[in-house]
Write a protein that holds these residues in place. Structure first.
Motif, PDB file in Angstrom:
ATOM      1  N   GLY A  24       0.803  -1.220   0.000  1.00 51.51           N
ATOM      2  CA  GLY A  24       0.000   0.000   0.000  1.00 51.51           C
ATOM      3  C   GLY A  24       0.830   1.261   0.000  1.00 51.51           C
ATOM      4  N   ALA A  25       2.107   1.130  -0.414  1.00 51.58           N
ATOM      5  CA  ALA A  25       3.000   2.292  -0.415  1.00 51.58           C
ATOM      6  C   ALA A  25       2.994   2.978  -1.770  1.00 51.58           C
ATOM      7  CB  ALA A  25       4.417   1.858  -0.052  1.00 51.58           C
ATOM      8  N   ASP A  26       3.472   4.215  -1.778  1.00 55.22           N
ATOM      9  CA  ASP A  26       3.578   4.967  -3.028  1.00 55.22           C
ATOM     10  C   ASP A  26       4.964   4.835  -3.640  1.00 55.22           C
ATOM     11  OD1 ASP A  26       5.054   6.351  -1.170  1.00 55.22           O
ATOM     12  OD2 ASP A  26       4.131   8.308  -1.572  1.00 55.22           O
ATOM     13  N   ARG A  27       5.717   3.840  -3.202  1.00 58.37           N
ATOM     14  CA  ARG A  27       7.082   3.613  -3.668  1.00 58.37           C
ATOM     15  C   ARG A  27       7.384   2.121  -3.497  1.00 58.37           C
ATOM     16  NH1 ARG A  27       9.246   7.058   1.328  1.00 58.37           N
ATOM     17  NH2 ARG A  27       7.118   7.828   1.060  1.00 58.37           N
ATOM     18  N   PRO A  28       8.451   1.617  -4.060  1.00 59.61           N
ATOM     19  CA  PRO A  28       8.833   0.227  -3.794  1.00 59.61           C
ATOM     20  C   PRO A  28       8.969  -0.001  -2.285  1.00 59.61           C
ATOM     21  CG  PRO A  28      10.105   1.094  -5.609  1.00 59.61           C
ATOM     22  CD  PRO A  28       9.351   2.256  -5.042  1.00 59.61           C
ATOM     23  N   LYS A  29       8.524  -1.163  -1.835  1.00 59.96           N
ATOM     24  CA  LYS A  29       8.535  -1.415  -0.393  1.00 59.96           C
ATOM     25  C   LYS A  29       9.921  -1.267   0.207  1.00 59.96           C
ATOM     26  CE  LYS A  29       7.706  -5.611   1.037  1.00 59.96           C
ATOM     27  NZ  LYS A  29       6.974  -6.857   1.395  1.00 59.96           N
ATOM     28  N   ALA A  30      10.951  -1.633  -0.533  1.00 61.40           N
ATOM     29  CA  ALA A  30      12.309  -1.551  -0.004  1.00 61.40           C
ATOM     30  C   ALA A  30      12.732  -0.120   0.293  1.00 61.40           C
ATOM     31  CB  ALA A  30      13.291  -2.182  -0.989  1.00 61.40           C
ATOM     32  N   LEU A  31      12.017   0.865  -0.278  1.00 63.21           N
ATOM     33  CA  LEU A  31      12.334   2.278  -0.024  1.00 63.21           C
ATOM     34  C   LEU A  31      11.477   2.882   1.082  1.00 63.21           C
ATOM     35  CD1 LEU A  31      12.835   3.605  -3.668  1.00 63.21           C
ATOM     36  CD2 LEU A  31      14.593   2.940  -2.010  1.00 63.21           C
ATOM     37  N   VAL A  32      10.527   2.117   1.599  1.00 64.77           N
ATOM     38  CA  VAL A  32       9.736   2.592   2.738  1.00 64.77           C
ATOM     39  C   VAL A  32      10.675   2.761   3.930  1.00 64.77           C
ATOM     40  CG1 VAL A  32       7.936   1.943   4.379  1.00 64.77           C
ATOM     41  CG2 VAL A  32       7.599   1.565   1.930  1.00 64.77           C
ATOM     42  N   GLU A  33      10.483   3.816   4.693  1.00 60.56           N
ATOM     43  CA  GLU A  33      11.420   4.113   5.773  1.00 60.56           C
ATOM     44  C   GLU A  33      11.031   3.455   7.093  1.00 60.56           C
ATOM     45  OE1 GLU A  33      12.183   8.275   6.148  1.00 60.56           O
ATOM     46  OE2 GLU A  33      13.367   8.344   4.305  1.00 60.56           O
ATOM     47  N   LEU A  34      12.047   2.988   7.777  1.00 62.59           N
ATOM     48  CA  LEU A  34      11.943   2.466   9.135  1.00 62.59           C
ATOM     49  C   LEU A  34      12.912   3.275   9.986  1.00 62.59           C
ATOM     50  CD1 LEU A  34      11.268   0.374  11.371  1.00 62.59           C
ATOM     51  CD2 LEU A  34      13.053  -1.088  10.370  1.00 62.59           C
ATOM     52  N   ALA A  35      12.382   4.018  10.950  1.00 62.51           N
ATOM     53  CA  ALA A  35      13.208   4.881  11.805  1.00 62.51           C
ATOM     54  C   ALA A  35      14.078   5.819  10.974  1.00 62.51           C
ATOM     55  CB  ALA A  35      14.060   4.042  12.741  1.00 62.51           C
ATOM     56  N   GLY A  36      13.501   6.347   9.889  1.00 62.13           N
ATOM     57  CA  GLY A  36      14.194   7.352   9.097  1.00 62.13           C
ATOM     58  C   GLY A  36      15.137   6.828   8.039  1.00 62.13           C
ATOM     59  N   ARG A  37      15.231   5.504   7.892  1.00 63.86           N
ATOM     60  CA  ARG A  37      16.101   4.909   6.871  1.00 63.86           C
ATOM     61  C   ARG A  37      15.305   3.915   6.043  1.00 63.86           C
ATOM     62  NH1 ARG A  37      20.858   1.914   9.531  1.00 63.86           N
ATOM     63  NH2 ARG A  37      21.753   1.956   7.424  1.00 63.86           N
ATOM     64  N   PRO A  38      15.555   3.845   4.743  1.00 66.32           N
ATOM     65  CA  PRO A  38      14.844   2.868   3.919  1.00 66.32           C
ATOM     66  C   PRO A  38      15.134   1.440   4.373  1.00 66.32           C
ATOM     67  CG  PRO A  38      15.923   4.520   2.558  1.00 66.32           C
ATOM     68  CD  PRO A  38      16.437   4.714   3.947  1.00 66.32           C
ATOM     69  N   LEU A  39      14.155   0.566   4.193  1.00 65.48           N
ATOM     70  CA  LEU A  39      14.323  -0.828   4.584  1.00 65.48           C
ATOM     71  C   LEU A  39      15.573  -1.431   3.949  1.00 65.48           C
ATOM     72  CD1 LEU A  39      10.665  -2.208   4.298  1.00 65.48           C
ATOM     73  CD2 LEU A  39      11.848  -1.388   6.346  1.00 65.48           C
ATOM     74  N   VAL A  40      15.809  -1.129   2.672  1.00 65.26           N
ATOM     75  CA  VAL A  40      16.956  -1.718   1.991  1.00 65.26           C
ATOM     76  C   VAL A  40      18.267  -1.272   2.615  1.00 65.26           C
ATOM     77  CG1 VAL A  40      17.128   0.090   0.201  1.00 65.26           C
ATOM     78  CG2 VAL A  40      17.928  -2.242  -0.282  1.00 65.26           C
ATOM     79  N   ALA A  41      18.336  -0.049   3.133  1.00 59.14           N
ATOM     80  CA  ALA A  41      19.554   0.423   3.788  1.00 59.14           C
ATOM     81  C   ALA A  41      19.795  -0.337   5.085  1.00 59.14           C
ATOM     82  CB  ALA A  41      19.464   1.922   4.053  1.00 59.14           C
ATOM     83  N   HIS A  42      18.722  -0.580   5.844  1.00 56.74           N
ATOM     84  CA  HIS A  42      18.852  -1.402   7.060  1.00 56.74           C
ATOM     85  C   HIS A  42      19.358  -2.795   6.701  1.00 56.74           C
ATOM     86  CE1 HIS A  42      16.953   1.074  10.223  1.00 56.74           C
ATOM     87  NE2 HIS A  42      16.124   1.503   9.292  1.00 56.74           N
ATOM     88  N   ALA A  43      18.785  -3.389   5.648  1.00 59.50           N
ATOM     89  CA  ALA A  43      19.137  -4.759   5.279  1.00 59.50           C
ATOM     90  C   ALA A  43      20.603  -4.870   4.885  1.00 59.50           C
ATOM     91  CB  ALA A  43      18.235  -5.233   4.147  1.00 59.50           C
ATOM     92  N   VAL A  44      21.092  -3.953   4.052  1.00 65.98           N
ATOM     93  CA  VAL A  44      22.484  -4.002   3.618  1.00 65.98           C
ATOM     94  C   VAL A  44      23.423  -3.780   4.805  1.00 65.98           C
ATOM     95  CG1 VAL A  44      24.238  -2.842   2.213  1.00 65.98           C
ATOM     96  CG2 VAL A  44      21.995  -3.369   1.235  1.00 65.98           C
ATOM     97  N   ALA A  45      23.066  -2.869   5.703  1.00 64.79           N
ATOM     98  CA  ALA A  45      23.913  -2.616   6.880  1.00 64.79           C
ATOM     99  C   ALA A  45      23.995  -3.852   7.768  1.00 64.79           C
ATOM    100  CB  ALA A  45      23.368  -1.433   7.664  1.00 64.79           C
ATOM    101  N   ALA A  46      22.873  -4.559   7.929  1.00 68.96           N
ATOM    102  CA  ALA A  46      22.870  -5.769   8.755  1.00 68.96           C
ATOM    103  C   ALA A  46      23.738  -6.856   8.143  1.00 68.96           C
ATOM    104  CB  ALA A  46      21.440  -6.268   8.935  1.00 68.96           C
ATOM    105  N   LEU A  47      23.666  -6.998   6.830  1.00 72.89           N
ATOM    106  CA  LEU A  47      24.492  -7.995   6.152  1.00 72.89           C
ATOM    107  C   LEU A  47      25.979  -7.660   6.307  1.00 72.89           C
ATOM    108  CD1 LEU A  47      22.363  -8.319   2.904  1.00 72.89           C
ATOM    109  CD2 LEU A  47      22.700 -10.136   4.593  1.00 72.89           C
ATOM    110  N   ALA A  48      26.312  -6.391   6.160  1.00 68.88           N
ATOM    111  CA  ALA A  48      27.707  -5.966   6.308  1.00 68.88           C
ATOM    112  C   ALA A  48      28.212  -6.236   7.722  1.00 68.88           C
ATOM    113  CB  ALA A  48      27.841  -4.490   5.961  1.00 68.88           C
ATOM    114  N   ALA A  49      27.365  -5.965   8.707  1.00 68.66           N
ATOM    115  CA  ALA A  49      27.763  -6.195  10.098  1.00 68.66           C
ATOM    116  C   ALA A  49      27.992  -7.670  10.382  1.00 68.66           C
ATOM    117  CB  ALA A  49      26.694  -5.637  11.042  1.00 68.66           C
TER     118      ALA A  49
END
Length: 231
Positions: A24-49
């Protein structure tokens, strides 16, 4: 088990080519923000960690600039690849960009932004130890019933597991799995199933309740609560 360990650097393929319509978003879900950051940014950071040194992210056509901005501060190098019509098409396209990978390849859904680094590391370690395909999994909490016509029966959930991502693979097993399902015209629900269809065994490691998949806006609220609990 693979006949040789995957000793090269661990890399990741992040599937983020969904449109976000079901969310139900107006953008790809991966770009929806969680705590001010897109989901995809959280995911890549977690993988790197957890030990990944490079990521390929599959994205919807026409959204490359938006994803490039979302991942501008990613902690590892990121390549963007336009995804395909189906998830397995996107993974196959992403794999082409990782043709030089010799170490563990992790395939992760951008919609699981909060996977703990310890889970990522466990998946990598299992592949390095010789596993062809590795899936993080958690026990099934809900009662399960199997429908049989107009009746139903309880299913013993003791041996059931719910699977998560990132799923990890020896490079040759993942490539062979996706080539097999392409040649056979099969549709699979995840990458472990592609490898299994090609005859490669699938191992399990312990997943995490934090690795919830963001499917509805209510899941986003739950993810925000997890971040608050983490401090």
């Amino acid at each position: 088990m693979s006949d040789r360990s995957s000793s090269g650097p661990a890399v990741a393929l992040v599937v983020a080519a969904g449109s976000g319509v079901r969310f139900g978003a107006d953008r790809p879900k991966a770009l929806v923000e969680l705590a001010g950051r897109p989901l995809v940014a959280h995911a890549v950071a977690a993988l790197a960690a957890g030990g990944v040194v490079r990521a390929v992210v599959t994205v919807p056509a026409g959204r490359e600039e938006s994803f490039a901005e979302a991942l501008r501060d990613a902690p590892v190098p990121v390549d963007l690849v336009v995804g395909g019509a189906e998830r397995q098409d996107s993974v196959r396209l992403g794999l082409a960009r990782l043709a030089d990978a010799r170490g563990p390849i992790l395939v992760h859904d951008a919609a699981r932004p909060l996977v703990p680094p310890a889970v990522v590391a466990a998946v990598i370690d299992a592949v390095r130890a010789g596993a062809d395909a590795v899936v993080p999994a958690v026990p099934v909490a809900d009662s399960i019933r199997r429908i049989a016509g107009r009746t139903s029966a309880v299913v013993d959930r003791a041996s059931l597991r719910a699977v998560q991502t990132p799923q990890g693979f020896a490079p040759q097993a993942l490539r062979a799995g996706h080539q097999h399902v392409l040649d056979a015209g099969l549709v699979v629900t995840d990458d472990a199933a592609a490898c299994e269809a090609a005859g490669h065994p699938v191992s399990l490691v312990e997943g995490s309740a934090d690795s919830l998949k963001i499917t509805t806006p209510a899941d986003l609220i739950m993810a925000e609560a997890i971040l608050v609990a983490r401090g």
